[in-house]
Design a protein around this motif. Structure first.
Motif, PDB file in Angstrom:
ATOM      1  N   ASP A   1      64.042  18.083 -50.617  1.00 28.54           N
ATOM      2  CA  ASP A   1      64.890  16.886 -50.648  1.00 28.54           C
ATOM      3  C   ASP A   1      64.109  15.604 -50.909  1.00 28.54           C
ATOM      4  OD1 ASP A   1      65.188  16.260 -47.050  1.00 28.54           O
ATOM      5  OD2 ASP A   1      63.521  16.940 -48.294  1.00 28.54           O
ATOM      6  N   ILE A   2      62.789  15.694 -51.061  1.00 31.21           N
ATOM      7  CA  ILE A   2      62.000  14.480 -51.371  1.00 31.21           C
ATOM      8  C   ILE A   2      61.380  14.553 -52.764  1.00 31.21           C
ATOM      9  CG2 ILE A   2      61.483  14.064 -48.938  1.00 31.21           C
ATOM     10  CD1 ILE A   2      58.671  15.153 -49.469  1.00 31.21           C
TER      11      ILE A   2
ATOM     12  N   ILE B   1      53.419  16.810 -47.453  1.00 23.45           N
ATOM     13  CA  ILE B   1      54.111  15.594 -47.865  1.00 23.45           C
ATOM     14  C   ILE B   1      55.467  15.569 -47.160  1.00 23.45           C
ATOM     15  CG2 ILE B   1      54.951  14.215 -49.799  1.00 23.45           C
ATOM     16  CD1 ILE B   1      53.125  15.840 -51.616  1.00 23.45           C
ATOM     17  N   VAL B   2      55.710  14.522 -46.361  1.00 21.86           N
ATOM     18  CA  VAL B   2      56.974  14.421 -45.624  1.00 21.86           C
ATOM     19  C   VAL B   2      57.513  13.005 -45.763  1.00 21.86           C
ATOM     20  CG1 VAL B   2      56.306  16.196 -43.961  1.00 21.86           C
ATOM     21  CG2 VAL B   2      55.815  13.791 -43.489  1.00 21.86           C
ATOM     22  N   LYS B   3      58.831  12.895 -45.506  1.00 19.33           N
ATOM     23  CA  LYS B   3      59.490  11.592 -45.532  1.00 19.33           C
ATOM     24  C   LYS B   3      59.687  11.095 -44.104  1.00 19.33           C
ATOM     25  CE  LYS B   3      63.838   9.386 -46.946  1.00 19.33           C
ATOM     26  NZ  LYS B   3      65.168   9.615 -47.530  1.00 19.33           N
TER      27      LYS B   3
ATOM     28  N   LEU C   1      68.230   5.596 -52.351  1.00 19.83           N
ATOM     29  CA  LEU C   1      69.689   5.706 -52.417  1.00 19.83           C
ATOM     30  C   LEU C   1      70.138   7.041 -52.974  1.00 19.83           C
ATOM     31  CD1 LEU C   1      70.512   2.111 -53.736  1.00 19.83           C
ATOM     32  CD2 LEU C   1      70.572   2.940 -51.367  1.00 19.83           C
ATOM     33  N   LEU C   2      69.218   7.795 -53.625  1.00 19.60           N
ATOM     34  CA  LEU C   2      69.588   9.076 -54.209  1.00 19.60           C
ATOM     35  C   LEU C   2      69.655  10.132 -53.115  1.00 19.60           C
ATOM     36  CD1 LEU C   2      67.324   9.002 -57.382  1.00 19.60           C
ATOM     37  CD2 LEU C   2      69.780   8.561 -57.258  1.00 19.60           C
ATOM     38  N   PRO C   3      70.444  11.191 -53.320  1.00 19.78           N
ATOM     39  CA  PRO C   3      70.543  12.241 -52.300  1.00 19.78           C
ATOM     40  C   PRO C   3      69.229  13.000 -52.183  1.00 19.78           C
ATOM     41  CG  PRO C   3      71.703  12.892 -54.298  1.00 19.78           C
ATOM     42  CD  PRO C   3      71.303  11.461 -54.486  1.00 19.78           C
TER      43      PRO C   3
END
Length: 602
Positions: free
Chosen positions: A478-479, A514-516, A600-602
């Motif tokens: 998702d990233i 790598i994480v958000k 803003l993107l999914p």
């Protein structure tokens, strides 16, 4: 003291003498030294300029000839192309397959000749019963009997045993009513069967006028003439050469052992420079009339003399003005002293006296303003340098040339084994990385794209080091759409391999996570390589903190990524954080902001 005791005319003359001597002596010394230096060094400077120009001409011609040799190699060593083209030449009627093969070869020849503006035409000929040849341009497949240019064929028959490049200057006339044009023709025999006797030839016709046009931008003097002499000591290109210089004079130039000398012809003196190409034996000669050569120094001398006269006149007037003012100020000071000694009132015009203090104040104010202006210019320049530096960090050579060359080498590698191989795969990976790097260096890319090209780099390193290490990835899907700076991971991985895994000489592991985290991406890169000693780690941290360029020779990956992060995001907090233990490994941490558009993107 009384003012009557001073002779103002005598003092005026003394001041005039002193000021005029201070002006005249430096001007005379400057003018004399200028003449001496000009006369002493002008020949050396001319020789250096001419040598540079002749080397440029040599490099241009060597490049043209080397391209012909490369083409000759293809048509003398590529068996598939040779067989296909010979079949086309010898068959009376061509099949569909023959037409298709011929079209492919013709397209290759046209692409080779059309992209070179100096190419007039290109012929390829193999001995065949139909006397056919292939020509670039509209003619295509034709025969010697039907083609307007066949004079070269007789030379080919006489020089079948000749190896290497030959050249000559010819006249071509396409139609009986058309005007003949000069063509520089370069030949290279093709040996496909018998290495002692050629069975084919490549003929490259070059437009001499195009090469002459190139010289317009390189010559330093308006009347400078250039001569290009081929391997047979025949002049093939002459540019702006004086009408009185003939072939006999050119022979004299060639026979002269010196590379820089004077030559006299019909009471006209010339300065001649000569350069011989070590690769193909062509000679490049510059001929400059001395009248043109020394025109600029003489003009400068006249200008200098005029400026000296003007400066003398202005200096004389200035000296008179300053001497008069100084004398009047001196008289005012004397009057003040005399008034003080006599106990009289000070003169009423005391306020009109202009002393050095006002001048110093004005000078200080002016200096202050100039320094502020310079500081503004310096700040603006530093900003421009940062922008330019960001664009220049990813490329130090001509990357487009390297990418195209790698692409060609890949096809050559495949041609050798008739299928993709380990070499071609490594070259393809390197080409992909290079194409990725040379695209717009200031743009950001999706994380997924950055990871793909990083994996291409790892594929190369795994082959180089025979799977001496492995890479563990941890990155949520998702990233992958989040945009990051290009070439973010590859320099750091390279640093881990060269300074960590390679030095420890055991199987190693590189872990990338790598994480958000809210509006940031957090990136960890950990290896179990050699690590760093405390003093080394401390030195690297200090250099990263202060942005010192000494890291460019060692740990360049760390410095490159750190500096680009700081330049792009404008804050030291977004740079690299590093931890390391000797013989245990190294950990690198980065935190970068996520662009609002990608958040803003999914």
């Amino acid at each position: 003291m009384r003012t009557e005791e001073y002779n103002k005319h005598k003092i005026l003359l003394q001041h005039l003498k002193s000021l005029l001597l201070l002006i005249i002596l430096p001007l005379l010394l400057l003018g004399t030294l200028s003449i001496i230096v000009t006369q002493a060094y002008i020949k050396d400077e001319v020789n250096k300029n001419n040598l540079t120009i002749l080397k440029q001409a040599s490099q241009q011609m060597d490049l043209i000839i080397s391209e012909l040799e490369t083409l000759s190699f293809s048509f003398s060593k590529n068996s598939n192309m040779i067989v296909a083209l010979k079949n086309v030449f010898n068959k009376k009627e061509l099949t569909y397959v023959d037409h298709k093969l011929f079209t492919t070869i013709k397209s290759y020849i046209d692409s080779t000749s059309h992209i070179k503006p100096y190419v007039h035409s290109l012929y390829i000929y193999y001995d065949n019963s139909n006397n056919r040849l292939i020509s670039s341009g509209d003619m295509g497949l034709t025969s010697l009997d039907a083609y307007y240019d066949y004079a070269w064929y007789e030379g080919y028959l006489k020089e079948k045993s000749a190896k290497g490049v030959r050249s000559e200057l010819r006249e071509l006339q396409r139609y009986p009513s058309s005007r003949p044009e000069s063509i520089l023709t370069i030949y290279n025999n093709l040996f496909t069967i018998n290495p002692a006797e050629a069975d084919g030839i490549i003929v490259l016709n070059i437009k001499p006028d195009y090469i002459k046009d190139l010289k317009d931008s390189t010559v330093s003097y308006p009347d400078q003439g250039l001569i290009i002499v081929n391997e047979s000591h025949e002049p093939v290109i002459s540019y702006k050469l004086a009408s009185e210089i003939n072939k006999q004079d050119i022979s004299s130039f060639l026979n002269n052992d010196q590379n820089f000398f004077s030559y006299t012809k019909s009471e006209n003196k010339y300065t001649v420079s000569k350069y011989v190409s070590s690769q193909y034996g062509w000679t490049y000669i510059s001929v400059i009339p001395n009248q043109s050569l020394y025109a600029v120094p003489f003009r400068l001398l006249h200008i200098s003399v005029t400026l000296i006269v003007v400066c003398l006149i202005m200096g004389l007037l200035l000296a008179l003005y300053m001497t008069r003012n100084n004398y009047l100020n001196f008289l005012k000071l004397v009057k003040i002293l005399e008034s003080a000694q006599s106990g009289q009132l000070l003169p009423t015009d005391l306020t009109k006296v202009k002393d050095e203090h006002s001048y110093l104040i004005r000078s200080m104010i002016k200096t202050f303003l100039e320094q502020n202006y310079l500081k503004m210019q310096l700040s603006e320049r530093k900003y421009k340098i940062k922008v330019m530096e960001l664009l220049a960090l990813q490329s130090q050579i001509n990357p487009h040339f390297l990418y195209n060359t790698l692409h060609t080498i890949s096809w050559k590698a495949i041609a050798l084994t008739k299928k993709p191989n380990e070499v071609s795969e490594m070259i393809d990976n390197l080409s992909i990385i290079l194409k990725y790097a040379i695209s717009n260096s200031s743009e950001t890319v999706p994380l997924e794209e950055e990871l793909y090209y990083t994996q291409c780099y790892l594929n190369i390193q795994l082959v180089r080091y025979h799977n001496k290490f492995k890479v563990n990835w941890r990155c949520d899907e998702d990233i992958l759409h989040i945009h990051v700076m290009k070439l973010l991971l590859q320099p750091l991985i390279e640093n881990s391999i060269y300074h960590g895994i390679k030095e420890k000489e055991v199987f190693g592991t590189i872990s990338i996570k790598i994480v958000k985290d809210h509006s940031f991406l957090k990136i960890w890169l950990v290896d179990d390589g050699l690590g760093m000693k405390p003093e080394t780690l401390k030195a690297i941290r200090e250099k990263l903190k202060h942005g010192e360029d000494s890291l460019t020779n060692e740990h360049i990956g760390l410095y490159n990524v750190h500096k680009r992060l700081v330049l792009m995001y404008g804050d030291e907090h977004y740079g690299i954080r590093i931890k390391s233990k000797y013989n245990k490994g190294t950990a690198i941490y980065m935190r970068i902001p996520i662009p609002v558009t990608t958040m803003l993107l999914p």
